[in-house]
Design an enzyme around this catalytic site. Structure first.
Site, PDB file in Angstrom:
ATOM      1  N   VAL A   1     -13.770  -5.083  20.982  1.00  0.00           N
ATOM      2  CA  VAL A   1     -12.332  -5.176  20.721  1.00  0.00           C
ATOM      3  C   VAL A   1     -11.879  -3.891  20.024  1.00  0.00           C
ATOM      4  O   VAL A   1     -12.520  -3.446  19.062  1.00  0.00           O
ATOM      5  CB  VAL A   1     -12.032  -6.391  19.816  1.00  0.00           C
ATOM      6  CG1 VAL A   1     -10.539  -6.523  19.565  1.00  0.00           C
ATOM      7  CG2 VAL A   1     -12.594  -7.669  20.430  1.00  0.00           C
TER       8      VAL A   1
ATOM      9  N   ALA B   1      -8.661   2.741  24.265  1.00  0.00           N
ATOM     10  CA  ALA B   1      -9.548   1.632  24.600  1.00  0.00           C
ATOM     11  C   ALA B   1     -10.906   1.851  23.972  1.00  0.00           C
ATOM     12  O   ALA B   1     -11.182   2.920  23.424  1.00  0.00           O
ATOM     13  CB  ALA B   1      -9.681   1.510  26.122  1.00  0.00           C
ATOM     14  N   ASN B   2     -11.724   0.842  24.039  1.00  0.00           N
ATOM     15  CA  ASN B   2     -13.107   0.929  23.577  1.00  0.00           C
ATOM     16  C   ASN B   2     -14.018   1.124  24.775  1.00  0.00           C
ATOM     17  O   ASN B   2     -13.673   0.748  25.893  1.00  0.00           O
ATOM     18  CB  ASN B   2     -13.486  -0.374  22.879  1.00  0.00           C
ATOM     19  CG  ASN B   2     -13.252  -0.312  21.391  1.00  0.00           C
ATOM     20  OD1 ASN B   2     -12.460   0.490  20.914  1.00  0.00           O
ATOM     21  ND2 ASN B   2     -13.947  -1.152  20.663  1.00  0.00           N
ATOM     22  N   ARG B   3     -15.201   1.681  24.502  1.00  0.00           N
ATOM     23  CA  ARG B   3     -16.193   1.845  25.543  1.00  0.00           C
ATOM     24  C   ARG B   3     -16.972   0.540  25.669  1.00  0.00           C
ATOM     25  O   ARG B   3     -17.550   0.080  24.685  1.00  0.00           O
ATOM     26  CB  ARG B   3     -17.137   2.971  25.127  1.00  0.00           C
ATOM     27  CG  ARG B   3     -17.829   3.666  26.243  1.00  0.00           C
ATOM     28  CD  ARG B   3     -18.807   4.683  25.700  1.00  0.00           C
ATOM     29  NE  ARG B   3     -18.192   5.927  25.255  1.00  0.00           N
ATOM     30  CZ  ARG B   3     -17.682   6.852  26.071  1.00  0.00           C
ATOM     31  NH1 ARG B   3     -17.657   6.655  27.371  1.00  0.00           N
ATOM     32  NH2 ARG B   3     -17.177   7.963  25.586  1.00  0.00           N
TER      33      ARG B   3
END
Ligand code: CTP
Ligand code: CA
Length: 227
Positions: free
Chosen positions: A100, A33-35
């Site tokens: 994203v 995932a992204n932060r």
């Protein structure tokens, strides 16, 4: 609450806002995932709503409450975010504030990967769709105003100016995330608003203030002051 007699310059306008991270599964129990806290995107949805827009917020998982008065579409992956955005069209305004994930795991496993003594698995990545670039493509369904974000270090304005052209969006909010700034997870943002005619430097301010000022700029774009 909403002030009953507050000006609502975006009344009748439909806005689409993306926020939060996307989460890309590796297997049923793991993900990359992204932060992203989602604070900036959620604040923009709320600010546009406050100016009267009809707002759809497409968001990855965050710890934030749903902004009042907005239609919220929760998603996990970038591909789900794109599909939710496309089904929220037509819209007059799109603001892509989501972080994203650029890549997902190719060939996600529907069974949990096991430590089988053969060493760690290698993950092959595939590129995710670019939601901002897709929404910016010319055509009858393109929102009249498409706004992206760019988190950059170094020559922030130059990188963001190039990104605006590459993505085909109208404006980019360029975020200075150089070490020492407090953007990620913090309350404050140092941004520059990049339009076709140049960059406007904004003072460091709270994410709510950035959202309010961006919403005001959007309202002015649709209702230019008469001269
Ligand atoms: N964005 C998007 N879909 C993607 C990647 C990015 O909609 N798959 C949007 C973000 O929401 C943001 C803008 O594009 O509004 C810029 O994101 P950024 O990550 O800075 O751009 P990238 O083109 O992914 O470039 P980089 O290699 O710098 O990450
Ligand atoms: Ca990226």
């Amino acid at each position: 609450f909403e002030e009953l007699d507050a000006p609502r310059p975006l009344a009748g306008k439909r806005a689409l806002v993306t926020s939060g991270p996307t989460v890309e599964p590796i297997d049923p129990v793991r993900y990359i995932a992204n932060r992203s806290s989602g604070k900036q995107g959620h604040a923009i949805a709320e600010a546009l709503r406050r100016l009267g827009a009809d707002v759809t917020l497409v968001t990855g998982p965050t710890r934030l409450p749903d902004p009042a008065g907005c239609t919220v579409r929760p998603i996990e992956t970038a591909r789900e975010m794109l599909a939710a955005c496309e089904s929220a069209l037509p819209a007059d305004i799109a603001v892509c504030a989501a972080a994203v994930a650029d890549w997902r795991v190719a060939g996600e496993s529907d069974r949990k990967l096991k430590k089988d003594g053969g060493g760690p698995p290698s993950l092959t990545l595939a590129e995710n769709p670019d939601i901002l670039a897709t929404l910016s493509q010319p055509g009858p369904r393109r929102p009249a105003l498409v706004v992206g974000f760019a988190a950059e270090t170094g020559n922030v304005v130059d990188y963001a100016t190039a990104k605006r052209i590459r993505k085909g969006c109208d404006w980019i909010v360029a975020n200075d995330v150089s070490p020492g700034t407090t953007t990620f997870g913090g309350a404050d943002n140092t941004v520059h608003l990049i339009r076709a005619d140049g960059a406007e430097d904004w003072p460091t301010m709270g994410k709510d203030a950035v959202a309010a000022r961006l919403a005001e700029a959007i309202a002015r774009h649709f209702n230019p002051p008469s001269t």
